[in-house]
Design a protein around this motif. Sequence first.
Motif, PDB file in Angstrom:
ATOM      1  N   SER A 136      15.388  32.637 -24.490  1.00 26.39           N
ATOM      2  CA  SER A 136      15.432  31.491 -25.399  1.00 26.39           C
ATOM      3  C   SER A 136      14.191  31.397 -26.278  1.00 26.39           C
ATOM      4  O   SER A 136      14.197  30.708 -27.299  1.00 26.39           O
ATOM      5  N   LYS A 137      13.118  32.084 -25.901  1.00 24.13           N
ATOM      6  CA  LYS A 137      11.865  32.034 -26.646  1.00 24.13           C
ATOM      7  C   LYS A 137      11.742  33.140 -27.690  1.00 24.13           C
ATOM      8  O   LYS A 137      10.733  33.201 -28.407  1.00 24.13           O
ATOM      9  N   LEU A 138      12.734  34.028 -27.779  1.00 23.59           N
ATOM     10  CA  LEU A 138      12.648  35.131 -28.729  1.00 23.59           C
ATOM     11  C   LEU A 138      12.704  34.623 -30.165  1.00 23.59           C
ATOM     12  O   LEU A 138      13.669  33.967 -30.570  1.00 23.59           O
ATOM     13  N   LYS A 139      11.693  34.934 -30.930  1.00 22.64           N
ATOM     14  CA  LYS A 139      11.646  34.532 -32.332  1.00 22.64           C
ATOM     15  C   LYS A 139      12.689  35.322 -33.121  1.00 22.64           C
ATOM     16  O   LYS A 139      12.722  36.557 -33.049  1.00 22.64           O
ATOM     17  N   GLY A 140      13.538  34.620 -33.818  1.00 21.69           N
ATOM     18  CA  GLY A 140      14.588  35.275 -34.589  1.00 21.69           C
ATOM     19  C   GLY A 140      15.953  35.179 -33.941  1.00 21.69           C
ATOM     20  O   GLY A 140      16.966  35.444 -34.589  1.00 21.69           O
ATOM     21  N   LEU A 141      15.994  34.796 -32.663  1.00 21.29           N
ATOM     22  CA  LEU A 141      17.272  34.599 -31.991  1.00 21.29           C
ATOM     23  C   LEU A 141      17.770  33.192 -32.299  1.00 21.29           C
ATOM     24  O   LEU A 141      17.154  32.205 -31.906  1.00 21.29           O
ATOM     25  N   ASN A 142      18.896  33.110 -32.996  1.00 22.59           N
ATOM     26  CA  ASN A 142      19.408  31.811 -33.443  1.00 22.59           C
ATOM     27  C   ASN A 142      20.347  31.153 -32.446  1.00 22.59           C
ATOM     28  O   ASN A 142      20.530  29.934 -32.477  1.00 22.59           O
ATOM     29  N   GLU A 143      20.957  31.970 -31.591  1.00 26.45           N
ATOM     30  CA  GLU A 143      21.978  31.408 -30.699  1.00 26.45           C
ATOM     31  C   GLU A 143      21.996  32.166 -29.378  1.00 26.45           C
ATOM     32  O   GLU A 143      22.129  33.391 -29.362  1.00 26.45           O
ATOM     33  N   LEU A 144      21.882  31.416 -28.288  1.00 30.61           N
ATOM     34  CA  LEU A 144      21.994  31.972 -26.940  1.00 30.61           C
ATOM     35  C   LEU A 144      23.157  31.281 -26.253  1.00 30.61           C
ATOM     36  O   LEU A 144      23.174  30.052 -26.120  1.00 30.61           O
ATOM     37  N   THR A 145      24.158  32.057 -25.838  1.00 34.57           N
ATOM     38  CA  THR A 145      25.352  31.501 -25.216  1.00 34.57           C
ATOM     39  C   THR A 145      25.659  32.243 -23.923  1.00 34.57           C
ATOM     40  O   THR A 145      25.069  33.284 -23.632  1.00 34.57           O
ATOM     41  N   ILE A 146      26.594  31.697 -23.159  1.00 32.50           N
ATOM     42  CA  ILE A 146      26.902  32.242 -21.836  1.00 32.50           C
ATOM     43  C   ILE A 146      28.404  32.210 -21.613  1.00 32.50           C
ATOM     44  O   ILE A 146      29.090  31.271 -22.028  1.00 32.50           O
ATOM     45  N   THR A 147      28.905  33.235 -20.954  1.00 37.77           N
ATOM     46  CA  THR A 147      30.270  33.223 -20.436  1.00 37.77           C
ATOM     47  C   THR A 147      30.183  33.182 -18.918  1.00 37.77           C
ATOM     48  O   THR A 147      29.501  34.011 -18.310  1.00 37.77           O
ATOM     49  N   THR A 148      30.869  32.223 -18.301  1.00 33.81           N
ATOM     50  CA  THR A 148      30.778  32.029 -16.853  1.00 33.81           C
ATOM     51  C   THR A 148      32.126  31.619 -16.283  1.00 33.81           C
ATOM     52  O   THR A 148      32.958  31.060 -17.002  1.00 33.81           O
ATOM     53  N   ASN A 149      32.320  31.877 -14.990  1.00 31.94           N
ATOM     54  CA  ASN A 149      33.541  31.385 -14.347  1.00 31.94           C
ATOM     55  C   ASN A 149      33.359  29.968 -13.808  1.00 31.94           C
ATOM     56  O   ASN A 149      34.311  29.354 -13.326  1.00 31.94           O
ATOM     57  N   GLY A 150      32.136  29.453 -13.874  1.00 34.17           N
ATOM     58  CA  GLY A 150      31.892  28.057 -13.539  1.00 34.17           C
ATOM     59  C   GLY A 150      31.734  27.725 -12.072  1.00 34.17           C
ATOM     60  O   GLY A 150      31.455  26.575 -11.718  1.00 34.17           O
TER      61      GLY A 150
END
Length: 329
Positions: free
Chosen positions: A84-98
């Motif tokens: 989440s701290k990477l400069k230039g990364l605009n979106e961090l998302t996840i796929t999970t079974n919950g």
Amino acid sequence: MITDNHGRKVNYLRLAVTDRCNLRCFYCMPEEGLNWLSRSELMTYEEMLQICTLLVKMGIEKIRITGGEPFVRKDIMKFLTSLSKLKGLNELTITTNGVLTAPYVPELKKLGVKSVNLSLDTLDAGRFFAITGRDEFANVMQTMEELLKYGIEVKLNTVVMEGKNIQDIIPLVELTKELPVSVRFIEEMPFNGDGHIYTGLKWNYVRILEEISGGFPGIKKVPDPLYSTSYNYQIPGHKGNAGIIAAYSRTFCGTCNRVRITPVGELKTCLYDDGLLNIKDLIRQQAGENEIKETLFNVFNSRAKDGWEAERLRVVHKGVHESMATIGG
């Protein structure tokens, strides 16, 4: 900016952090599970962060963390924090079974995760057990509730399967009436890892839409976002929406902006190829950053035109039989 040999922008990475999963969905892996990868075969978090940092410098703007099930890997939240701290990364998302996700939702919100894809093939606890082999329906629903409570966008991923969950299509769409969720129905694919011959698709995107339209005659097509893999629809008066992903028909390949890295470091420029480069090996051979970049650019510039060509060019696997868990959902 990364551009492939067909002029398509590549700015989205799907990174699988593990092949292990706490469910046994029959369309993804055999009931007895897989021959799980050893720790030495998996990329370390340090290696994953190194390659993600480089790819973001090269033009990757979005990273989706997948598995297997990401939350079965120890210390996953520490890794997500670093990403989440990477400069230039605009979106961090996840796929999970919950199954394990609910307790982490507040922290995901703090990290800036705005969207989560939640696998949910049925709204019936009995059918959930029949499909997944595990009695975890209540935990998955709790995860959905927590995500909505914290204002994180929820996309429900539903694999449509003959004789398994057809009766759930209409109830899942009905869910969008009161909840701001996006339900995406996905064509079943031949990635279940048991080596059986895939006999063809019984429910393609056209038939799925016909089923939905029968229950909701007022359904309307809405514009699809840039790079969308789904055909998207809205029912007047509903808070959420529905989409259909032609994952087997592969109608969206012409605008594909994504690449995948498997838990062992295999780079896949298409879901249907058999891996074109092992990035983990490059890192462990202590290749320099420029060498890795040049190698990556060469791979991106020899990308298959679409999923059908990628499947035809497969060398390691004659036909598609590996598990989705080893690919990265």
